[in-house]
Design a protein around this motif. Structure first.
Motif: not given
Length: 176
Positions: A72-73, A40-42, A76-78, A12-16
């Motif tokens: 999956h956590h 994914p989070y910033f 929420d952590a971010v 997972s990460g940035r989309k292509q």
């Protein structure tokens, strides 16, 4: 210095095909790889989120925290880190504990005001009951037959279960 966050996460990460680097890589002036743990989070359109988290926790620490958590956590952590970072920036000594303490004090004040209001209602009901029971308000027939006087409670209200109430409802409900 090691490339914090932009290596070793796989999957997972940035989309292509996404051209813009995430907010973290942009702030850190690094190339944002497809497996960037921050992407994914910033997102690039919310640079303030990473800026505050980076200022309080540091990119390397955030990277370590995210990589140690199951995917999956991480969201929420971010969210928690962003909240705590913003609270720390506003109040460097107490952070979110200061905000919680302030809210608790507001709750205490409001509970006191509610108790005073409830006591006023009880006082008014007692006055109303006593004025209804004065000799001029009792009919002559009921004076001679005490068994016919109403056996209604002095307080015509019962406590309502607080756990099932919304904020706008009263603790007391009339039981007529």
């Amino acid at each position: 210095m090691k490339d914090a966050g932009c290596s070793g996460h796989g999957g997972s990460g940035r989309k292509q095909g996404a051209a813009a680097p995430c907010a973290a890589c942009k702030l850190l002036r690094r190339r944002c790889s497809q497996d960037c743990v921050f992407a994914p989070y910033f997102p690039a359109d919310e640079p303030h989120k990473f800026a505050s988290v980076h200022k309080v926790f540091g990119a390397s620490n955030v990277n370590k925290m995210l990589q140690e958590l199951p995917e999956h956590h991480r969201g929420d952590a971010v969210s928690s880190m962003v909240y705590e970072a913003n609270a720390r920036i506003r109040d460097p000594v107490y952070g979110c504990v200061g905000a919680i303490s302030s809210l608790q004090q507001q709750i205490d004040v409001l509970q006191t005001q509610l108790a005073v209001s409830q006591a006023e209602v009880v006082h008014m009901r007692m006055r109303q009951y006593s004025s209804n029971q004065s000799p001029e308000n009792i009919s002559p027939s009921s004076r001679h037959h005490p068994s016919q006087t109403p056996t209604r409670s002095l307080f015509s209200m019962d406590m309502v279960d607080q756990t099932n109430m919304g904020m706008g409802e009263s603790l007391w409900s009339s039981c007529n």
